[in-house]
Design an enzyme around this catalytic site. Sequence first.
Site, PDB file in Angstrom:
ATOM      1  CB  SER A   1      -0.893  -0.003   1.244  1.00 22.26           C
ATOM      2  OG  SER A   1      -1.552   1.243   1.395  1.00 22.26           O
TER       3      SER A   1
ATOM      4  CE1 TYR B   1      -4.478  -1.944   5.311  1.00 23.75           C
ATOM      5  CE2 TYR B   1      -3.492   0.180   4.750  1.00 23.75           C
ATOM      6  CZ  TYR B   1      -4.069  -1.026   4.363  1.00 23.75           C
ATOM      7  OH  TYR B   1      -4.223  -1.299   3.023  1.00 23.75           O
TER       8      TYR B   1
END
Length: 684
Positions: free
Chosen positions: A561, A574
């Site tokens: 990501s 995250y």
Amino acid sequence: MATHETHPQVAALIERSHRLGADPRTTNYAGGNTSAKGAATDPVTGGPVDLMWVKGSGGDLGTLTEDGLAVLRLDRLRALPDAYPGDDREDEMVAAFDYCAHGKGGAAPSIDTAMHALVDAAHVDHLHPDSGIALACAADGERLTAECFGARVVWVPWRRPGFRLGLDIAAVKDAHPDAIGVILGGHGITAWGATSQECEANAMEIIRGAERFIESAAAGGGHPFGPEVDGHAPLPERQRHDRAAALLPVLRGLASTDTPMIGHYTDTAEVLDFLARAEHPRLAALGTSCPDHFLRTKVRPMVLDAGPHTPLAEAVARLRELHAAYRDDYRAYYERHAGPGSPPMRGADPAIVLVPGVGMFSFGRDAQTARVAGEFYANAVNVMRGAETVSDYAPIEEAEKFRIEYWALEEAKLARMPAPKPLAARVAFVTGGGSGIGRATARRLAAEGACVVVADRDAESAAAVAAEIGTADTAVPVTVDVTDEAQIAAALRAAVLAFGGVDLVVNNAGLSLSRPLLETSAADWDVQHGVMARGSFLVAREAARVLIDQGMGGDIVYISSKNGVVAGPDNIAYGAAKADQAHQVRLLAAELGGHGVRVNGVNPDGVVRGSGIFAGGWGARRAAVYGVAEADLGAFYAQRTLLKREVLPEHVAAAVFALTSGNLGHTTGLHIPVDAGVPAAFLR
């Protein structure tokens, strides 16, 4: 506009073909052919024209459609014997069929077209049933045919398929007006009839009659494959499959020495019984006989000469020795029979590998070809059983097998095949494949030719995506929680048993909990790191075992990501897990490069549409952080990019394909941003 109506003879032919093709004892996939003759209206003259409809080259009886039929004019076909240039030039007659086409002609005519055209019967079936080939490959097949059928079925000695064989069968039909068909030595059967029903009934009379004849002979004797060999009995199913999963990557790597192959595993009772008995080495060495068999299974299989209790390392070492010897033997076979005009030698690796106590491993350029090769060899085992029951198995001579395997017409048929897709013969394992980026990636890789294992903890979602992609020859689902080591091992084992191994691993499984630091619990941290950091490590580690055993290189791709690079609010667990994944890419690229395994990553920005993560609450929390409506979150993300475009799952899938398609074959340790341009996420 007038609508097309199927000719009654064609409709009956297709129905008959489907019935015959539905039973593998009657004929194999893509084996055999059927035909019908009848009058139709000539669209030019408006008058009648006599036609023949016959299954075209490469078609399958069980799935035959009207488009799969060659449509030819009978008057032209019946004139061909007068133009026959002789047996030494019979291959020239294949081109002559093109001049017999009616209209556009339909499918390409097969080499067996002459058999159907020249036999004076309205309907003809040419099939490769196990029982019929057993008589055809028996040492005294001619005598046994007469004993079994009397004058109703006539023996025709071996002749390579072609125009001369059609002339021979036509002559037999004329000389024996009461006969219903023939046994073709070393080959199969042909039956005929005045109606479609009569032709089918005659074919089944030959097949079932041969079956009863063999069964009667079996009742009075010992096992046709001899006594059981000590230590060769099949392992219990679980142990058998574990052994197969351990051997398959090695075998697939060996079978892919010349050309990458997909693998298929078979452990039917018939195959296991064959391999447990004393005569299997002798019979396997004789090879198969029916042309449809050995064109798909090669001239003979590779056989492990060790029982299933042999230590795995010893078995693997012996298989490597046998593979080297097999390649030498195949090269010698080619050199014994090749002439100045022979096509170049094709791959020298085995298509069939037999392992006593474990089963049969078959290989092909795709999963269907690998599976069908195994089906053909299973039929060959049935043929050997039947022939050894009534006589001795005596296949056609090696030189004749070579003539067919390296036939110019067979080479031309192979040349007509479409070029393989970029990911052909590759097996992809996609975690989190049941939704979002994983689903899009699985679909894209399959569309580019890969066999795909759709792995997801939601069994229904994985099954749904696999079903969207296609049949079990293209995609299979597996249920796996990537935080569970045992489940990961079981999922990779299932992938190996389905397709022979793994080449392309996509670490995509993920989740996210959007919370500020002070509201992030240790459990929040653990669950996100457990799935993404720990889970991707566990999947990569288990997949690496397979990749290394195969020795074929491979790809591991992490769906990381931009949050692994960019620091954003309320995102500690995250973002840290994604940063962990990003560095795993570099570490594994360094460690696995010596095995030819490339490890790369993809860094998407927020993929909202189709995302399981965003639908599960992450979207609402991120929208709240940015002060926008959840429905507008995708547009919000797009507006903060340089390109002002929303990132979709398909864009991430395209990046995975770009990394694994071969165009970036010298790239490893790379992260590709798929974020429409987020300057803060530029890699520097």
